[in-house]
Enzyme design. Structure first.
Site, PDB file in Angstrom:
ATOM      1  N   MET A  27       0.848  -1.191   0.000  1.00 44.65           N
ATOM      2  CA  MET A  27       0.000   0.000   0.000  1.00 44.65           C
ATOM      3  C   MET A  27       0.886   1.244   0.000  1.00 44.65           C
ATOM      4  O   MET A  27       0.455   2.338   0.390  1.00 44.65           O
ATOM      5  CB  MET A  27      -0.935  -0.005   1.213  1.00 44.65           C
ATOM      6  CG  MET A  27      -1.898  -1.206   1.207  1.00 44.65           C
ATOM      7  SD  MET A  27      -3.535  -0.856   1.883  1.00 44.65           S
ATOM      8  CE  MET A  27      -3.102  -0.421   3.574  1.00 44.65           C
ATOM      9  N   ALA A  29       4.059   3.907   0.909  1.00 43.81           N
ATOM     10  CA  ALA A  29       4.737   4.399   2.106  1.00 43.81           C
ATOM     11  C   ALA A  29       5.818   3.387   2.500  1.00 43.81           C
ATOM     12  O   ALA A  29       5.893   2.926   3.636  1.00 43.81           O
ATOM     13  CB  ALA A  29       3.753   4.642   3.259  1.00 43.81           C
ATOM     14  N   HIS A  31       8.903   1.248   3.537  1.00 43.37           N
ATOM     15  CA  HIS A  31       9.948   1.369   4.553  1.00 43.37           C
ATOM     16  C   HIS A  31      10.876   0.163   4.440  1.00 43.37           C
ATOM     17  O   HIS A  31      10.728  -0.650   3.512  1.00 43.37           O
ATOM     18  CB  HIS A  31       9.326   1.498   5.953  1.00 43.37           C
ATOM     19  CG  HIS A  31       8.322   0.423   6.275  1.00 43.37           C
ATOM     20  ND1 HIS A  31       8.657  -0.908   6.342  1.00 43.37           N
ATOM     21  CD2 HIS A  31       6.988   0.492   6.515  1.00 43.37           C
ATOM     22  CE1 HIS A  31       7.582  -1.612   6.626  1.00 43.37           C
ATOM     23  NE2 HIS A  31       6.550  -0.791   6.738  1.00 43.37           N
ATOM     24  N   HIS A  34       9.391  -3.276   3.652  1.00 40.44           N
ATOM     25  CA  HIS A  34       9.103  -3.530   2.240  1.00 40.44           C
ATOM     26  C   HIS A  34      10.390  -3.765   1.453  1.00 40.44           C
ATOM     27  O   HIS A  34      10.459  -4.642   0.588  1.00 40.44           O
ATOM     28  CB  HIS A  34       8.374  -2.334   1.614  1.00 40.44           C
ATOM     29  CG  HIS A  34       7.074  -1.989   2.253  1.00 40.44           C
ATOM     30  ND1 HIS A  34       6.913  -0.910   3.086  1.00 40.44           N
ATOM     31  CD2 HIS A  34       5.855  -2.577   2.189  1.00 40.44           C
ATOM     32  CE1 HIS A  34       5.659  -0.842   3.489  1.00 40.44           C
ATOM     33  NE2 HIS A  34       4.992  -1.849   2.975  1.00 40.44           N
ATOM     34  N   LYS A 144       5.950 -11.283   7.822  1.00 35.69           N
ATOM     35  CA  LYS A 144       5.300 -12.021   8.910  1.00 35.69           C
ATOM     36  C   LYS A 144       4.598 -11.075   9.876  1.00 35.69           C
ATOM     37  O   LYS A 144       3.858 -11.517  10.740  1.00 35.69           O
ATOM     38  CB  LYS A 144       6.342 -12.845   9.676  1.00 35.69           C
ATOM     39  CG  LYS A 144       6.804 -14.088   8.931  1.00 35.69           C
ATOM     40  CD  LYS A 144       7.786 -14.871   9.799  1.00 35.69           C
ATOM     41  CE  LYS A 144       8.254 -16.137   9.086  1.00 35.69           C
ATOM     42  NZ  LYS A 144       9.327 -16.813   9.849  1.00 35.69           N
ATOM     43  N   LYS A 145       4.859  -9.777   9.756  1.00 39.91           N
ATOM     44  CA  LYS A 145       4.268  -8.833  10.692  1.00 39.91           C
ATOM     45  C   LYS A 145       2.747  -8.901  10.646  1.00 39.91           C
ATOM     46  O   LYS A 145       2.088  -8.945  11.673  1.00 39.91           O
ATOM     47  CB  LYS A 145       4.743  -7.417  10.399  1.00 39.91           C
ATOM     48  CG  LYS A 145       4.156  -6.418  11.350  1.00 39.91           C
ATOM     49  CD  LYS A 145       5.032  -5.201  11.460  1.00 39.91           C
ATOM     50  CE  LYS A 145       4.261  -4.087  12.084  1.00 39.91           C
ATOM     51  NZ  LYS A 145       3.161  -3.634  11.184  1.00 39.91           N
ATOM     52  N   GLN A 149      -3.054 -11.943   8.231  1.00 44.09           N
ATOM     53  CA  GLN A 149      -3.200 -11.722   6.791  1.00 44.09           C
ATOM     54  C   GLN A 149      -2.435 -12.787   6.016  1.00 44.09           C
ATOM     55  O   GLN A 149      -2.974 -13.410   5.092  1.00 44.09           O
ATOM     56  CB  GLN A 149      -2.658 -10.330   6.460  1.00 44.09           C
ATOM     57  CG  GLN A 149      -2.402 -10.075   4.985  1.00 44.09           C
ATOM     58  CD  GLN A 149      -1.879  -8.667   4.750  1.00 44.09           C
ATOM     59  OE1 GLN A 149      -2.585  -7.695   4.954  1.00 44.09           O
ATOM     60  NE2 GLN A 149      -0.637  -8.550   4.327  1.00 44.09           N
ATOM     61  N   VAL A 172      11.102  -6.843   9.878  1.00 44.03           N
ATOM     62  CA  VAL A 172      12.266  -5.950   9.913  1.00 44.03           C
ATOM     63  C   VAL A 172      12.007  -4.903  10.997  1.00 44.03           C
ATOM     64  O   VAL A 172      10.899  -4.383  11.115  1.00 44.03           O
ATOM     65  CB  VAL A 172      12.497  -5.293   8.539  1.00 44.03           C
ATOM     66  CG1 VAL A 172      13.663  -4.318   8.601  1.00 44.03           C
ATOM     67  CG2 VAL A 172      12.756  -6.370   7.503  1.00 44.03           C
ATOM     68  N   SER A 182       4.228   1.392   8.260  1.00 45.52           N
ATOM     69  CA  SER A 182       3.918   2.686   7.649  1.00 45.52           C
ATOM     70  C   SER A 182       3.199   3.574   8.638  1.00 45.52           C
ATOM     71  O   SER A 182       3.161   4.789   8.488  1.00 45.52           O
ATOM     72  CB  SER A 182       3.048   2.491   6.412  1.00 45.52           C
ATOM     73  OG  SER A 182       3.716   1.656   5.499  1.00 45.52           O
TER      74      SER A 182
END
Lengths: 272, 272
Positions: A27, A29, A31, A34, A144-145, A149, A172, A182
């Site tokens: 989505m 933004a 960091h 990503h 994995k955060k 989902q 991370v 984000s």
């Protein structure tokens, strides 16, 4: 790097690719979280495709859809630096029609994240399925955060017989331990500093398990102590199917935390 | 012809095919209607795949799932005679798990057929999507008889960006005009003869439109007259999006009839 905005452009590009495709749906933004997904995809595939699409159907009324951070120009630069081949940035009307065939996540999408955000995962699965069908990736990369989902996407791929490898990637963190998100930009300096208790509580939980303390109540109590003063929404200890456990099952357990800082919800978790 | 029953067999076969694939998903009990689809697929594709799967999720509680005609051996012979390359006949447990990501058809799936069979089309779309993802057809063949089903499948393909051509095929009829259906075997000889009024009413409607009589109420009244004595469930005049019309729109109209004979519902329709 080529930027694509229409379905037709993406389909035309995809038709010409016969080698492996790594895909990172985002989505925006972007960091370091990503970036780690993109780097992994870059190393493992011939072609890397990133999508940036703030998907309205996964936001509930009153959530931060309008406020969600948008940094298109910075994101483009990041993708270019990471040697992304194609960046797909569609409009809402490109992805959705007025009337739609919908995806409905199974019941376990209504616990934990789904309890406070009912229907959120339906929207996630719908946009991911659309993107998968367009991009036809060999490998798709998820952090994995967003554990719940990830678990539901794995189930969708299985249920719908999609020919895609889902690659689960480690969380991370900032150097002080805060999980990248984000939404971290919403935090005040005080909140930012308090938020460190979240990752600290998970490290503590990991230590307990390392010392063979597998009782979930004990682990939760210790985590609450570490997070004293925080507005904890939930601490959950679940197996890979998101069923709550009373006893940690080694190599099949995820410990999840959500804490609130004003309107900002921060997620973190530990995969054992 | 090779018969496949597992996902793995089908996926392995599919992986080796690089030319065009024509696909006809069926619930078996094949009749001349299905045969016409298979023949069309045979003429237009290098490889032809037929599936036979009586899909439980599209039957409502109390419907004829257990009673639905099954003629596996006859069906196999028909497919062989029609030079089908692969016949996929999975078990229910091969296609479905206990917990599932579900497909939800849009609101217009709850009118007409969906009014008496709420949720029916959700089940249809779910199995069709699963089969599409497994078979990855170039062209998929459906009869116009199940007009609402066809319309929803076309919408799903569009919404989910599936790279599949949906080929709509004309209704095949007995020599006396009765539309072919696997459920025709349920009819007594008396019912069979009465059922002719259905196709007759549609022919009459077609004649009226030919004479520039486009008023829907007038057309419906005439059709009711032709079908006097029948237990008519509905007569509907809709556009391609299944919105009801008061005035026939030439080349965008479908006239639909459902009549009941005991527990057997017979569908027929006319595409203008």
């Amino acid at each position: 790097m080529k930027i694509l905005t229409t379905i037709e452009e993406l389909q035309e590009v995809r038709k010409e690719i016969s080698s492996s495709v790594g895909f990172i749906p985002t989505m925006g933004a972007l960091h370091d979280g990503h970036i780690s997904l993109i780097k992994k995809a870059r190393a493992e595939n011939d072609i890397v495709i990133v999508s940036i699409f703030v998907n309205p159907t996964q936001f509930l009324p009153g959530e931060d859809l309008d406020k969600y951070p948008r940094r298109d120009e910075a994101d483009k630069k990041i993708c270019q630096m990471c040697k992304v081949d194609y960046l797909f940035m569609p409009k809402i009307t490109t992805m959705y029609e007025k009337e739609e065939v919908l995806i409905k996540a199974p019941n376990r999408s209504y616990v934990l994240e789904g309890e406070t955000r009912p229907g959120h995962f339906d929207g996630v699965l719908q946009v991911v399925l659309k993107l998968f069908n367009l991009v036809k990736p060999t490998n798709a990369y998820f952090g994995k955060k967003d554990a719940q989902q990830l678990s539901l996407i794995i189930q969708m791929v299985k249920n719908l017989f999609l020919d895609i490898n889902i690659i689960a990637c480690d969380i991370v963190r900032e150097s002080d331990g805060l999980a990248m998100s984000s939404r971290n930009v919403y935090l005040t300096p005080e909140q930012r500093s308090e938020a460190l208790k979240i990752s600290k509580s998970l490290r503590k939980a990991g230590e307990l398990v390392g010392k063979k303390q597998l009782n979930v109540e004990t682990i939760k109590a210790t985590m609450k102590e570490v997070m004293s003063g925080l507005d904890i929404e939930y601490i959950a200890v679940v197996n890979r199917n998101f069923e709550e456990l009373t006893q940690v099952e080694l190599s099949n357990t995820i410990i999840l935390v959500v804490a609130r800082f004003g309107n900002t919800r921060l997620l973190d978790n530990l995969w054992l």
